[in-house]
Design an enzyme around this catalytic site. Structure first.
Site, PDB file in Angstrom:
ATOM      1  N   ASP A 154       3.931   5.778  -2.964  1.00 34.46           N
ATOM      2  CA  ASP A 154       2.686   6.534  -2.850  1.00 34.46           C
ATOM      3  C   ASP A 154       1.506   5.628  -3.228  1.00 34.46           C
ATOM      4  O   ASP A 154       1.303   5.322  -4.399  1.00 34.46           O
ATOM      5  CB  ASP A 154       2.712   7.764  -3.752  1.00 34.46           C
ATOM      6  CG  ASP A 154       1.540   8.688  -3.492  1.00 34.46           C
ATOM      7  OD1 ASP A 154       1.674   9.588  -2.651  1.00 34.46           O
ATOM      8  OD2 ASP A 154       0.478   8.509  -4.120  1.00 34.46           O
ATOM      9  N   GLU A 162      -2.401   4.404  -3.814  1.00 31.90           N
ATOM     10  CA  GLU A 162      -3.776   4.832  -4.054  1.00 31.90           C
ATOM     11  C   GLU A 162      -4.660   3.735  -3.485  1.00 31.90           C
ATOM     12  O   GLU A 162      -4.292   2.549  -3.519  1.00 31.90           O
ATOM     13  CB  GLU A 162      -4.047   5.049  -5.537  1.00 31.90           C
ATOM     14  CG  GLU A 162      -3.209   6.151  -6.179  1.00 31.90           C
ATOM     15  CD  GLU A 162      -3.327   7.493  -5.488  1.00 31.90           C
ATOM     16  OE1 GLU A 162      -4.429   7.826  -4.997  1.00 31.90           O
ATOM     17  OE2 GLU A 162      -2.322   8.213  -5.416  1.00 31.90           O
ATOM     18  N   ASP A 194       0.463   6.666   4.325  1.00 33.49           N
ATOM     19  CA  ASP A 194       0.748   5.424   3.594  1.00 33.49           C
ATOM     20  C   ASP A 194       1.263   4.315   4.501  1.00 33.49           C
ATOM     21  O   ASP A 194       0.768   3.177   4.452  1.00 33.49           O
ATOM     22  CB  ASP A 194       1.779   5.682   2.474  1.00 33.49           C
ATOM     23  CG  ASP A 194       1.298   6.707   1.471  1.00 33.49           C
ATOM     24  OD1 ASP A 194       0.840   6.330   0.383  1.00 33.49           O
ATOM     25  OD2 ASP A 194       1.390   7.919   1.786  1.00 33.49           O
ATOM     26  N   HIS A 253      -2.870  12.400  -7.896  1.00 37.13           N
ATOM     27  CA  HIS A 253      -3.492  11.194  -7.333  1.00 37.13           C
ATOM     28  C   HIS A 253      -3.321   9.957  -8.221  1.00 37.13           C
ATOM     29  O   HIS A 253      -4.011   8.958  -8.014  1.00 37.13           O
ATOM     30  CB  HIS A 253      -4.977  11.422  -7.031  1.00 37.13           C
ATOM     31  CG  HIS A 253      -5.211  12.524  -6.055  1.00 37.13           C
ATOM     32  ND1 HIS A 253      -4.774  12.461  -4.750  1.00 37.13           N
ATOM     33  CD2 HIS A 253      -5.805  13.744  -6.202  1.00 37.13           C
ATOM     34  CE1 HIS A 253      -5.107  13.595  -4.132  1.00 37.13           C
ATOM     35  NE2 HIS A 253      -5.717  14.380  -4.986  1.00 37.13           N
ATOM     36  N   ASP A 280       2.669  10.555  -8.727  1.00 33.97           N
ATOM     37  CA  ASP A 280       3.004  11.203  -7.459  1.00 33.97           C
ATOM     38  C   ASP A 280       4.410  10.820  -7.012  1.00 33.97           C
ATOM     39  O   ASP A 280       5.155  11.653  -6.478  1.00 33.97           O
ATOM     40  CB  ASP A 280       1.986  10.829  -6.379  1.00 33.97           C
ATOM     41  CG  ASP A 280       0.664  11.576  -6.536  1.00 33.97           C
ATOM     42  OD1 ASP A 280       0.591  12.486  -7.392  1.00 33.97           O
ATOM     43  OD2 ASP A 280      -0.299  11.246  -5.821  1.00 33.97           O
TER      44      ASP A 280
END
Length: 266
Positions: free
Chosen positions: A79, A81, A178, A236, A241
């Protein structure tokens, strides 16, 4: 136990459990479980669990056999960011790169890769980005570039045995962004190749909708709510996550769901 045939089956598994390979044991147990009356099944479970433990299989083997075997040896939960603002900045750049290695038999986390990444096009994080992700400037300043992080991912994959052709693994993400948009887009911008192992994945939202019959519009929050799970950590946060994704996968697997690739081949 009053059922003689049940007793015979228990005796067979009691004396022979340690002789089964790890691949055959879950199938054998599943077959026997389907034939046993409920009263006998309770005794059978207790005896076989003790027998497995005595031979060093432990809790992980018992957990492995409690749900159907998956198609993959490992799930790689990912995941990202990325830099962001309102209105959105372009190009976006990955600033957190976490991966959890999830054992496909036990659905337990075996290893973690986690690095922050120095953005180069927009090196200064926006207040919106920090508020959303919890990532502050000091967490990305002086960190490796995306190219360096990708090299370390490859080293980690090799160390974990994930590059062995006989080992089946696949990435899992919450959505297609992603690996369909973010990583290939940034790699194209920087002139970097995308490793083949990033080109197929499982979209957890699709898997959840197949299993539960409803689309999780709000992503992880809806999936946790639908499965009566407590949300882990901060929304987030990439690593948090990933932990939520892993927890949701484990819960679905224990309900008998078999995960399949959802992305289309590149």
């Amino acid at each position: 136990v009053s059922d003689a045939s049940g007793c015979s089956m228990i005796t067979l598994l009691h004396t022979g459990a340690a002789k089964f390979s790890q691949n055959l044991l879950p199938r054998a147990r599943q077959t026997v479980r389907s034939l046993l009356p409920a009263a006998v099944l309770k005794v059978y479970n207790s005896i076989v669990s003790r027998k497995l433990a005595s031979h060093g299989f432990g809790a992980s083997m018992a957990a492995m056999s409690s749900f159907p075997p998956q198609r993959y040896h490992y799930f790689l939960v990912l995941d990202f960011e990325a830099t962001c603002d309102k209105p959105q900045i372009h190009p976006q750049e990955i600033i957190e790169f976490p991966i959890l290695k999830l054992n496909g038999r036990t659905m337990e986390i075996e290893s973690t890769f986690h690095m922050y990444v120095q953005p180069v096009v927009h090196p200064q994080l926006t207040p919106f980005c920090t508020e959303l992700t919890g990532i502050i400037q000091g967490m990305v300043d002086g960190q490796p570039s995306l190219q360096q992080v990708l090299e370390r991912v490859d080293e980690w994959m090799a160390k974990e045995g994930l590059l062995d052709p006989s080992v089946k693994s696949i990435f899992v993400t919450c959505g297609d962004w992603d690996l369909k948009v973010m990583l290939p887009g940034q790699c194209q911008y920087l002139g970097l190749p995308v490793a083949d192992y990033f080109k197929q994945w499982i979209n957890l939202k699709k898997a959840y909708s197949f299993a539960m019959g409803s689309w999780p519009k709000n992503g992880l929050l809806d999936m946790n709510k639908g499965l009566n799970l407590q949300h882990i950590g901060r929304p987030h946060s990439g690593i948090d996550d990933c932990k939520n994704i892993a927890n949701i996968m484990k819960t679905l697997a224990h309900r008998g769901f078999i995960f399949k690739q959802t992305s289309k081949p590149f």
